[in-house]
Design a protein around this motif. Structure first.
Motif, PDB file in Angstrom:
ATOM      1  N   UNK A 214       0.887  -1.152   0.000  1.00  0.00           N
ATOM      2  CA  UNK A 214       0.000   0.000   0.000  1.00  0.00           C
ATOM      3  C   UNK A 214       0.933   1.212   0.000  1.00  0.00           C
TER       4      UNK A 214
ATOM      5  N   UNK B 236       2.060   5.335  -1.324  1.00  0.00           N
ATOM      6  CA  UNK B 236       1.521   6.674  -1.518  1.00  0.00           C
ATOM      7  C   UNK B 236       2.613   7.581  -2.047  1.00  0.00           C
TER       8      UNK B 236
ATOM      9  N   UNK C 273      -7.031  13.021  -0.237  1.00  0.00           N
ATOM     10  CA  UNK C 273      -6.191  11.823  -0.285  1.00  0.00           C
ATOM     11  C   UNK C 273      -7.019  10.755  -0.979  1.00  0.00           C
ATOM     12  N   UNK C 274      -6.434  10.080  -1.941  1.00  0.00           N
ATOM     13  CA  UNK C 274      -7.194   9.097  -2.689  1.00  0.00           C
ATOM     14  C   UNK C 274      -6.296   7.966  -3.174  1.00  0.00           C
ATOM     15  N   UNK C 275      -6.919   6.836  -3.456  1.00  0.00           N
ATOM     16  CA  UNK C 275      -6.233   5.740  -4.124  1.00  0.00           C
ATOM     17  C   UNK C 275      -6.477   5.878  -5.629  1.00  0.00           C
ATOM     18  N   UNK C 276      -5.602   5.272  -6.413  1.00  0.00           N
ATOM     19  CA  UNK C 276      -5.839   5.231  -7.866  1.00  0.00           C
ATOM     20  C   UNK C 276      -5.194   3.966  -8.398  1.00  0.00           C
TER      21      UNK C 276
ATOM     22  N   UNK D 238      -6.373   1.097  -8.659  1.00  0.00           N
ATOM     23  CA  UNK D 238      -6.669   0.020  -7.704  1.00  0.00           C
ATOM     24  C   UNK D 238      -7.000  -1.279  -8.450  1.00  0.00           C
TER      25      UNK D 238
ATOM     26  N   UNK E  55      -1.368  -1.071  -4.337  1.00  0.00           N
ATOM     27  CA  UNK E  55      -2.322   0.035  -4.436  1.00  0.00           C
ATOM     28  C   UNK E  55      -1.611   1.364  -4.209  1.00  0.00           C
TER      29      UNK E  55
ATOM     30  N   UNK F 112      -1.485   5.516  -3.916  1.00  0.00           N
ATOM     31  CA  UNK F 112      -2.329   6.623  -3.439  1.00  0.00           C
ATOM     32  C   UNK F 112      -1.645   7.941  -3.772  1.00  0.00           C
TER      33      UNK F 112
ATOM     34  N   UNK G 120      -0.835  11.734  -2.364  1.00  0.00           N
ATOM     35  CA  UNK G 120      -0.747  12.566  -1.160  1.00  0.00           C
ATOM     36  C   UNK G 120      -0.582  14.034  -1.552  1.00  0.00           C
TER      37      UNK G 120
ATOM     38  N   UNK H 119       5.954   6.716   0.197  1.00  0.00           N
ATOM     39  CA  UNK H 119       6.004   5.819   1.349  1.00  0.00           C
ATOM     40  C   UNK H 119       5.300   4.535   0.955  1.00  0.00           C
TER      41      UNK H 119
END
Lengths: 346, 346, 346, 346
Positions: free
Chosen positions: D175, D177, D200-203, D205, D232, D234, D236, D243
């Motif tokens: 996971x 970011x 803040x979002x995921x993309x 996925x 996944x 994300x 920031x 990270x």
């Protein structure tokens, strides 16, 4: 018109309650307390309230507070809430407690993660106030334990999968991230602008964050079996928002479309849960300042995992908005009253 | 219930109108247009609206729009607004135009700073919609030219000084700063996150920003003499907010307390202007998301200058909130209807 | 190899000195002190230093510090610096003091704005260390008073105009803005992320900021007459950077091109002042992390004013970088040694 | 002195190469190209370079570029890099390609995730340039494929666990970011300040991000078995930093201290990998602007999972810094030359 007290208003959940209640047509804030700022106008502490809140912050004298209000929000640190809630209940007031003090069914769990509990006899009477899970119980409650911010996002994200027994309950991971307001308004070097800005980090890694047992209690009830999860919180350089990216192993093959459909049906009647179209995942930006929980669900066909992404505003659906939602339910008001504000975009 | 159209909804002032109108108890949005996204659900463009706005974006066909609405907000780029407004007026609709196209009393000024004006005959009929300056005229207007964001902050900041003739009108300086939403939602490298974040800069230095003549027109009317000002805009790495720090030379000695008192009296009855206690100056943070203009005034006794600091949310009091305030006035509704939202803090 | 001590390393100017000195080929940090964190590895306090600084933070015992170092940077709060500097000097060490304690020629001015001065006899020996103004004096100095961040930006911005006597010295205004690191690393609610982020505000309005007399001292020397200025600082939600937008009335007409040419010539030989092409104005983003001062100059022909915009990184050219530049000059090293790092973009 | 060309300098990795190379004592930039800005001074595009880079951007004419340089960095979009690299190689130049075009051992994988490959015969000759994995191969390489940013953080994070065969290779989750600079400098609405800030979002996925197969290739080689991971990414709201929080199931019980010790030993000789003390996890803030990869490792005893957290600056160790590290290795220079800059804090 409901008379409402906000006890412990010098933090971010306190001022957020005041913000929301100002636009609530059936509630009037009749008492605001703050131990550290008693005697000051609340608008000195929060200039955003100027011109709309003339009140002076009061000391927390439970009997006086109870005289002024029908329903009491306690936005105190844990332990401080634990102490004062019984008095309010004895005086016949309904209480919505935003701390962790009454969230656990079992005093032993609380004591393992927090400290000795002074009022374990109240725990069975407190209702864990997540309306999308136990609306009926909230309706009749005298004491609602308002859920934690991370647990709100994780429980709402997993509920349909657990109720339908679609995932292996032994391998759940929630990788979550919060805006800085979740860390509170205390004067700590770690939360200074220059310490937080332009950085991203994990904290409480390895199953040590206090929201873990709270999630596990609720997820276990939903799954009807004991669940242990891996939960890693992160800190995002933004004011508000929680995003949880949750991983589970599917017990049987399923497509993204099927699961998105299942979620849409499950939450179809909920006023504050929005299931995104298949393949979409949410951003905290689209719920900022609102009471929504946005959820997207995607299947990774390569690994057989389902990934659920849920987004809330930690101060609204994760705290003060949910508290007002609970108040509405407890008082027989339309559930969304005062909570229709859409996200501030941008 | 007023039927309202939002014409040109793909930008930030458009979505802000939709956000505000959603909580307005006497207005229903019946038509939303966007040339570039016609045919799409508006919630595809702005997921924050999901579940509350089911509308599909329409093409801008003025006659069809006019059939659906009583009052029309045009949130178009300048020139595009200029073209379409006359049709709405001919069809008997009231229009609140958020562009610069109808803000000038004098076509020549518009043409010097923008481009040829197609409908100079409408200029005398348009009312510059700053309620705190000309509420009565707004009430009867068919066409309201909604003020620019910078001018709103500067004119409200200077009005009491000019009406009371307290400062030398030849030496006014406004050093203003705006959040990035003021730059619009166009895809430009200059407005990318990484270009704007963690930097602060001036732009349009030397009297070339188009809001300059707009301020000068209004300040001259207030002062009853021709005023030329020095105006320098800056860009702040934040989404919303304008702060104007305005400098004037006092014609006679005065104290901070005297001037703060004068401001408090001047704006005493205004629902959306908050004058701070003597010595305090505002932050944009305390008006973010709200329709307030916060003003502080301080005298520098060492130099004989008065410094006025005024703060607004550029998208609310500086655009869409003020537009709704104008709508309320034009339609005989309580002026603050739908505008009571307090600032999102933090 | 110079042996260097950094006294008071727990703040942002301290760690910035360590960052810069790590890449300096002729300096070795031999002693680092911090009263509040003595005994801890410096990399515990600042993990960015891990693997490159093995030192443990020491108590501030002046004699021991002096034994270890040839040159001493004092990055202490004012008053604390005042106390310790004389000891270092007596022990024959050269000192670069980053506080305000030795910046004033006149103890009375210091005492009016700060507090009683313990060592007024040292003031005549201290050199105000702005190399672009008095490089020769710095070369021979035993005690350099490193300039304040705001004064650096304002003095460099105005120097050519004052030396050429081009502006009315009675009407100078500097509207300046700083990133949050300028507020230091103390644990204060006002500097929490959520209090500062997404807001812009003025502070110290009305001639009360302590950098005012420092600027006035230096500007008066440049102009050869007593200058009083209007100075308004602002706080920008970003880590680093100061931008000063400075206004002066031209005594005779001039064009932007003429003044830009004059500035370019004036600063032609300076390694760390970059004059922008006529019409351009700087952004703090382009100096972030670097020792440059970028300057743009524009004439507003409508009002006869010249607007100078100057940008620095408050922690580099506004503090620790300038301190190292002074060290290089004092020690006969190439002035730019260790200071060639370009801005971190983005 | 090495003569170096930077091909494709209008993006963030291009300007970052120029920033780093400016402080490299053994390299001189002799040619800079940009198709979209050819003919302009590079300091027009990036004012941070003003005064230090006088060069004008050139068109990409491979033969002319090769004449001017010994070693060539291609910082082009994928496909554009693919086209031009063979010419440079034919002309006897060494190439470090920052695109994905030569990262795959197998053309089929590239073609599945990207597009048809024009030069599959070069793939066996290209070395995947992660020095901590294959330093020796880099040393002799003519063509180095510089790793992707996410893969750098994930591979370095997992290497010790995989080499020691400590985790179940079927259940790895990363996971991750990234800051916004990872999205490039193209003018897209999605990357505007106001679209990205405060969210803040995921993309990507569900196993669809193009860095997935790159990680899997390298992880499989380390583990000596075929690995499929769940990845996944994300986004920031910050400029720089990646990270990765990586989850694995331990095959046998282990403590945090044991694994932290194992990591410290594994990476003991590496100049740019810093293993944190047992229990600590890194922040991107502490590597911002530096070439370090900081790694922390924690065991969740409740679930038997190990959580590895690794942090890099995506533009330095994740791109341009690593490219210079590779250059140093290829050219027999000290590996850390020009790369000793510590993180910009704050």
């Amino acid at each position: 018109m409901l008379k409402v007290a906000v006890v412990g208003a010098s933090g971010y959940t306190g001022v957020e309650l005041l913000r929301i209640l100002h636009c609530h047509p059936e509630a009037a804030v009749t008492c605001i307390t703050s131990e550290q700022s008693a005697g000051k106008p609340v608008s000195d502490l929060f200039p955003s309230l100027r011109g709309r809140y003339a009140q002076v912050l009061e000391n927390l004298e439970p009997v006086r507070v109870a005289e002024k209000a029908d329903i009491i929000f306690t936005a105190l640190p844990h332990k401080a809430a634990m102490e004062v809630v019984p008095t309010f209940l004895k005086l016949g007031k309904r209480v919505i407690d935003l701390s962790a003090d009454y969230r656990f069914n079992d005093a032993a769990t609380y004591e393992q993660w927090y400290e000795p509990h002074m009022n374990p006899h109240l725990l069975p009477k407190a209702v864990y106030g997540l309306p999308e899970v136990r609306r009926v119980a909230v309706k009749g409650a005298k004491l609602v334990a308002n859920p934690g911010c991370y647990p709100t996002s994780v429980i709402l994200g997993l509920q349909p999968l657990l109720k339908h027994k679609l995932i292996d309950t032994t391998g759940i991971i929630s990788d979550s991230a919060s805006g800085v307001s979740g860390a509170g308004r205390g004067a700590k070097v770690d939360n200074l602008y220059c310490e937080v800005n332009e950085g991203f980090k994990a904290y409480g890694v390895g199953g040590v964050h206090r929201h873990t047992p709270e999630m596990e209690q609720e997820l276990s009830l939903l799954a009807e079996e004991r669940i242990t999860i891996t939960f890693t919180p992160h800190l995002v350089p933004m004011d508000r928002g929680i995003l949880s990216t949750i991983y589970g192993r599917l017990l049987a093959p399923a497509t993204t479309a099927e699961l998105a459909g299942l979620y849409a049906e499950f939450y179809g009647g909920e006023p504050f849960v929005r299931v995104l179209p298949a393949g979409d995942v949410p951003s905290t930006a689209h719920v900022r300042g609102s009471n929504f929980c946005d959820i997207g669900v995607v299947v990774d066909q390569r690994t057989g995992r389902v990934i659920v992404v849920s987004a809330i505003d930690n101060l609204v659906k994760g705290a003060s908005g949910q508290a007002v939602q609970n108040m509405n339910i407890m008082c027989g008001l339309p559930e969304g009253l005062g909570l229709e504000g859409l996200a501030l975009v941008p």
